[in-house]
Design a protein around this motif. Structure first.
Motif, short mmCIF file in Angstrom:
data_model
loop_
_atom_site.label_atom_id
_atom_site.label_comp_id
_atom_site.label_asym_id
_atom_site.label_seq_id
_atom_site.Cartn_x
_atom_site.Cartn_y
_atom_site.Cartn_z
N THR A 193 55.85 0.73 -27.38
CA THR A 193 55.92 -0.72 -27.21
C THR A 193 56.26 -1.40 -28.53
OG1 THR A 193 54.29 -0.57 -25.43
CG2 THR A 193 54.67 -2.74 -26.39
N TYR A 194 55.68 -0.92 -29.59
CA TYR A 194 55.98 -1.46 -30.92
C TYR A 194 57.43 -1.22 -31.29
CZ TYR A 194 56.20 -1.42 -36.03
OH TYR A 194 56.58 -1.62 -37.32
N LEU A 195 57.92 -0.02 -31.05
CA LEU A 195 59.31 0.29 -31.38
C LEU A 195 60.27 -0.57 -30.57
CD1 LEU A 195 59.22 4.20 -31.64
CD2 LEU A 195 59.33 2.55 -33.50
N LEU A 196 59.93 -0.79 -29.30
CA LEU A 196 60.85 -1.56 -28.45
C LEU A 196 60.91 -3.02 -28.87
CD1 LEU A 196 62.66 -1.70 -25.93
CD2 LEU A 196 60.59 -2.08 -24.58
N HIS A 197 59.74 -3.66 -29.01
CA HIS A 197 59.70 -5.10 -29.21
C HIS A 197 59.77 -5.52 -30.68
CE1 HIS A 197 58.88 -5.96 -24.99
NE2 HIS A 197 58.00 -4.99 -25.01
N SER A 198 59.45 -4.63 -31.59
CA SER A 198 59.42 -5.01 -33.00
C SER A 198 60.54 -4.37 -33.83
CB SER A 198 58.06 -4.63 -33.62
OG SER A 198 57.01 -5.32 -32.97
N VAL A 199 61.11 -3.27 -33.36
CA VAL A 199 62.12 -2.58 -34.16
C VAL A 199 63.49 -2.62 -33.48
CG1 VAL A 199 62.77 -0.39 -35.24
CG2 VAL A 199 60.38 -1.10 -35.21
N PHE A 200 63.58 -2.05 -32.28
CA PHE A 200 64.90 -1.88 -31.66
C PHE A 200 65.53 -3.20 -31.21
CE2 PHE A 200 63.30 2.56 -30.62
CZ PHE A 200 64.04 3.13 -31.65
N LEU A 201 64.78 -4.01 -30.48
CA LEU A 201 65.36 -5.26 -29.99
C LEU A 201 65.69 -6.25 -31.11
CD1 LEU A 201 63.36 -5.87 -26.67
CD2 LEU A 201 65.67 -4.95 -26.96
N PRO A 202 64.79 -6.48 -32.08
CA PRO A 202 65.18 -7.36 -33.19
C PRO A 202 66.36 -6.83 -33.98
CG PRO A 202 62.80 -7.17 -33.10
CD PRO A 202 63.33 -6.15 -32.16
N CYS A 203 66.42 -5.52 -34.20
CA CYS A 203 67.55 -4.94 -34.92
C CYS A 203 68.84 -5.10 -34.11
CB CYS A 203 67.27 -3.48 -35.21
SG CYS A 203 68.49 -2.68 -36.28
N LEU A 204 68.75 -4.96 -32.80
CA LEU A 204 69.92 -5.16 -31.94
C LEU A 204 70.45 -6.59 -32.05
CD1 LEU A 204 71.87 -4.28 -29.67
CD2 LEU A 204 70.05 -4.85 -28.04
N PHE A 205 69.57 -7.56 -31.95
CA PHE A 205 69.99 -8.96 -32.03
C PHE A 205 70.55 -9.29 -33.42
CE2 PHE A 205 66.61 -9.79 -28.63
CZ PHE A 205 67.53 -9.55 -27.63
N SER A 206 69.93 -8.78 -34.48
CA SER A 206 70.43 -9.05 -35.83
C SER A 206 71.83 -8.48 -36.03
CB SER A 206 69.47 -8.45 -36.86
OG SER A 206 68.19 -9.05 -36.78
#
Length: 228
Positions: free
Chosen positions: A91-104
């Motif tokens: 859950t941490y990887l999905l919401h804090s790492v992967f999705l923010p990095c995707l949007f950036s």
């Protein structure tokens, strides 16, 4: 009062359910936010280093390009460290790492493309190519990572549902029958234990003046008087 069978089924189902609540410390969340923000700032700065055919000021733009690439590289390295350190926190990887990095990366790619098109920075040089390839590639990597986490969650839910279907709850009649069998077994075991205990504890008490080791004389009563 719940039967032991229902208690066992409830315990098994609780063990099989995945834990949704994840405890992640605040520093890890801060580092994840820092990673995505560094990437975004780097992609916002890198178009400032783009040169057109008529631009001769190469010194200032070289420093700007280096600073932007350092920010982007630091962001990607930090994201990799977070992924390796918190591998099991999906859950941490999905919401804090992967999705923010995707949007950036998507915003950075859009910014680079718009700068090239709006400022007519043609032909496309090496730095412009890097500015478009990096956010596009890491946007794909972040999307694949998010899909991987989501797929593992779906697989865990399907596994739990299949295990629940296999585990069929017993009827009340079956529970009563098993309880009667258990009581019968307990009674039989108690009887066996009691018989062994009585055999071990059975004793014969004899008078103290009888001593079998000294012959029949010790068993005979005292002689009678002839006059009697």
């Amino acid at each position: 009062m719940d039967s032991p069978q229902y208690q066992e089924l409830a315990r098994v189902s609780q063990e099989q359910q995945p834990i949704d609540r994840e405890t992640v410390r605040t520093p890890w969340k801060f580092l994840a936010g820092l990673s995505s923000n560094l990437a975004l700032v780097g992609f916002l700065v890198i178009p400032l280093a783009f040169k057109d055919a008529k631009d001769d000021s190469s010194g200032d733009k070289t420093g700007t390009a280096i600073a932007a690439l350092v920010l982007i590289g630091s962001a990607y390295l930090l994201s990799l460290i977070l992924f390796c350190a918190q591998y099991h926190k999906r859950t941490y990887l999905l919401h804090s790492v992967f999705l923010p990095c995707l949007f950036s990366n998507l915003i950075g790619l859009l910014n680079v493309v718009l700068n090239i098109l709006y400022r007519s920075l043609f032909p496309i040089g090496r730095l412009k190519t890097v500015g478009m390839v990096l956010p596009a590639a890491f946007a794909v990597v972040s999307a694949l990572g998010a899909l991987w986490v989501y797929g593992r969650d779906i697989a865990d839910e399907i596994r739990v549902e299949e295990s629940d279907r296999v585990t069929v709850p017993m009827t009340e009649e079956e529970m009563q029958r098993q309880q009667l069998l258990r009581l019968l077994r307990e009674n039989k075991s108690k009887k066996r234990i009691s018989s062994k205990v009585t055999q071990k504890t059975f004793q014969i008490n004899v008078p103290e003046h009888i001593n079998p080791g000294k012959g029949w004389n010790s068993f005979m009563p005292s002689p009678r008087d002839d006059s009697y």
